[in-house]
Structures are given as structure tokens and as C-alpha cells.
Design a protein around this motif. Structure first.
Motif, PDB file in Angstrom:
ATOM      1  N   PRO A  62     -10.707 -23.730  31.568  1.00 52.93           N
ATOM      2  CA  PRO A  62     -11.334 -22.643  30.790  1.00 52.93           C
ATOM      3  C   PRO A  62     -12.476 -23.181  29.957  1.00 52.93           C
ATOM      4  N   VAL A  63     -13.514 -22.383  29.802  1.00 53.88           N
ATOM      5  CA  VAL A  63     -14.635 -22.811  28.980  1.00 53.88           C
ATOM      6  C   VAL A  63     -14.153 -23.025  27.544  1.00 53.88           C
ATOM      7  N   GLN A  64     -14.647 -24.077  26.911  1.00 51.68           N
ATOM      8  CA  GLN A  64     -14.198 -24.464  25.579  1.00 51.68           C
ATOM      9  C   GLN A  64     -15.085 -23.837  24.500  1.00 51.68           C
ATOM     10  N   ASP A  65     -14.465 -23.459  23.384  1.00 49.79           N
ATOM     11  CA  ASP A  65     -15.226 -22.855  22.287  1.00 49.79           C
ATOM     12  C   ASP A  65     -16.341 -23.773  21.799  1.00 49.79           C
TER      13      ASP A  65
ATOM     14  N   TYR B 238     -22.658 -33.958  34.163  1.00 47.06           N
ATOM     15  CA  TYR B 238     -22.987 -32.542  34.319  1.00 47.06           C
ATOM     16  C   TYR B 238     -21.735 -31.676  34.334  1.00 47.06           C
ATOM     17  N   VAL B 239     -21.730 -30.630  33.529  1.00 47.38           N
ATOM     18  CA  VAL B 239     -20.654 -29.635  33.492  1.00 47.38           C
ATOM     19  C   VAL B 239     -21.268 -28.298  33.867  1.00 47.38           C
ATOM     20  N   ALA B 240     -20.774 -27.694  34.948  1.00 51.85           N
ATOM     21  CA  ALA B 240     -21.291 -26.407  35.416  1.00 51.85           C
ATOM     22  C   ALA B 240     -20.389 -25.282  34.923  1.00 51.85           C
ATOM     23  N   PHE B 241     -20.942 -24.088  34.813  1.00 52.54           N
ATOM     24  CA  PHE B 241     -20.183 -22.916  34.397  1.00 52.54           C
ATOM     25  C   PHE B 241     -19.890 -22.005  35.584  1.00 52.54           C
ATOM     26  N   SER B 242     -18.717 -21.350  35.534  1.00 49.25           N
ATOM     27  CA  SER B 242     -18.439 -20.196  36.384  1.00 49.25           C
ATOM     28  C   SER B 242     -18.649 -18.946  35.539  1.00 49.25           C
ATOM     29  N   PHE B 243     -18.889 -17.822  36.221  1.00 50.56           N
ATOM     30  CA  PHE B 243     -19.318 -16.622  35.506  1.00 50.56           C
ATOM     31  C   PHE B 243     -18.435 -15.415  35.817  1.00 50.56           C
ATOM     32  N   SER B 244     -18.433 -14.479  34.881  1.00 50.09           N
ATOM     33  CA  SER B 244     -17.823 -13.173  35.122  1.00 50.09           C
ATOM     34  C   SER B 244     -18.817 -12.300  35.889  1.00 50.09           C
ATOM     35  N   ASP B 245     -18.409 -11.091  36.229  1.00 49.86           N
ATOM     36  CA  ASP B 245     -19.291 -10.181  36.959  1.00 49.86           C
ATOM     37  C   ASP B 245     -20.516  -9.776  36.139  1.00 49.86           C
ATOM     38  N   GLN B 246     -20.499 -10.063  34.853  1.00 52.85           N
ATOM     39  CA  GLN B 246     -21.645  -9.732  34.000  1.00 52.85           C
ATOM     40  C   GLN B 246     -22.900 -10.507  34.369  1.00 52.85           C
ATOM     41  N   ILE B 247     -22.749 -11.497  35.221  1.00 51.60           N
ATOM     42  CA  ILE B 247     -23.923 -12.285  35.605  1.00 51.60           C
ATOM     43  C   ILE B 247     -25.013 -11.382  36.175  1.00 51.60           C
TER      44      ILE B 247
END
Length: 214
Positions: free
Chosen positions: A13-16, A59-68
Motif C-alpha cells: 500500500p502507498v505510504q503516507d 525507483y518506486v512506481a505507483f499503481s492508480f485508481s480509476d481516477q487516473i
């Protein structure tokens, strides 16, 4: 702009602290970058992908919600915001921090040499930041031009093109798909769908132009 399939990969999970550091850093940048804060405020980022880069272990990549879909602009040039300094919470160590933007969306970040330190999220020094566009001096893209026709080339963003070594074979990354999968092409011109879970290299029986035009 994913550099995929490093041997040691993890998804969490993405960290605060990741988001807060990025937000506070962007606040210190010129006004043209301020719209990026809306992506952080929106809850766009769902996961952090660690160890997916073959060229940059930090490098740390992000995954996204449908809001992308609300933020993505496919025709915009991608870039990195680099030469930013951040400190650990004790102020004893300084790290170089880079934010990556692709299709107008924050794709990920890197903190050079960061390992088990606690970063001071307010510490970003952006006085000497540099914006570098991905499509400047892309040798891999120049080599790809020799493999595909002009119609297919029109559908490819230069910044998306880079070499990936998999199973002792060299592919040119062409376009990202969902969950870190991507479309690649070998030097003889065959195109593939390459997945990481499970890891498969799947030949496609259609032209690159046909696939990218969907």
C-alpha cells in the motif's frame, strides 16, 4: 515510465510519508507544477511498486485508481523533476530525490541511496531543481525507428521506449498495460505482450499499428 522486472519486486500500500513528502516538495516548486498536488489529494495512488526498475534500484512506481482518467493526458511530454535534496529526520544524511511524471500523472519517485532511514517530509530543498524531459536524446527510440514503419512510429511516445532484458533476450518497451504488464518488440520486429504475474512472453499475431490503434 515503468522499468520492469527486476528480480526483487514487491507491491505494498502507498505510504503516507511518500505522499506527504511529495506534496510538501511540490509546494516549493513553481506554479506550473502545482496542479500535481490535486492527484495526491484525490487518492489516486493505491500501491507502491518497489524493485520494478532494471535501471534504477531506487525507483518506486505507483499503481492508480480509476481516477487516473481524470488526470491523464496522453499527448503531454513526460519529465522528471530532479536535483532535489531531502534529509533524514535527524538531519545527518542528505539524499537526492526525483519525482517522475508521465502522461501528466505522477508515475513514481526515487530517493537515491535511501534504505531504512526516516525522511523529514518538510526537508525538501528545491532551489536547484531541474526538469528533464524523457524524450531528449533517447538512443533506444532512435534504434526502434529502424524496426517499425512510420505509421506505427506515429503512435509511440519516445519517452516510453527503453530496453528491457528478459530471459537473456532484449526487448524494446513500447507501451505500459495494466498492473505493470507491457507491450514489447524484439530486434527482429516481433511484438509481444509481456506479463509479470505470471511471467510470460506472449507473441502477438497482429501488427504494432493495429494494436496501438485500439
Amino acid at each position: 515510465m515503468f522499468r520492469l522486472f527486476n528480480r526483487k519486486k514487491s507491491k505494498r500500500p502507498v505510504q503516507d510519508w511518500e505522499l506527504m513528502l511529495m506534496y510538501k516538495t511540490i509546494e516549493k516548486l513553481p506554479g506550473e507544477f502545482q496542479p500535481l498536488k490535486e492527484q495526491i489529494e484525490s487518492g489516486l495512488f493505491t500501491s507502491s511498486l518497489v524493485g520494478y526498475s532494471t535501471s534504477d534500484p531506487d525507483y518506486v512506481a505507483f499503481s492508480f485508481s480509476d481516477q487516473i482518467r481524470d488526470f491523464e493526458r496522453k499527448r503531454e511530454r513526460g519529465f522528471e523533476i530532479t536535483n532535489i535534496k531531502v534529509r533524514d529526520i535527524c538531519g545527518n544524511k542528505i539524499f537526492m530525490y526525483t519525482i517522475y511524471v508521465s502522461d501528466a500523472v505522477i508515475a513514481g519517485y526515487a530517493i537515491k541511496g535511501f534504505d531504512k532511514h526516516v525522511i523529514d517530509i518538510m526537508s525538501a530543498d528545491t532551489d536547484t531543481f531541474i526538469r528533464k524531459f524523457y524524450d531528449d536524446n533517447n538512443a533506444d527510440y532512435e534504434n526502434l525507428k529502424k524496426l517499425i514503419d512510420e505509421e506505427a512510429l506515429k503512435l509511440i511516445k519516445p519517452e516510453n521506449v527503453y530496453q528491457v532484458n528478459l530471459s537473456d533476450r532484449v526487448f524494446y518497451h513500447i507501451e505500459d498495460l495494466e498492473d505493470g504488464d507491457f507491450i514489447g518488440i524484439e530486434r527482429h520486429g516481433q511484438i509481444y505482450k509481456i506479463t509479470h504475474d505470471p511471467f510470460e512472453i506472449i507473441p502477438l499475431d497482429q501488427s504494432l499499428t493495429t494494436f496501438l490503434s485500439k
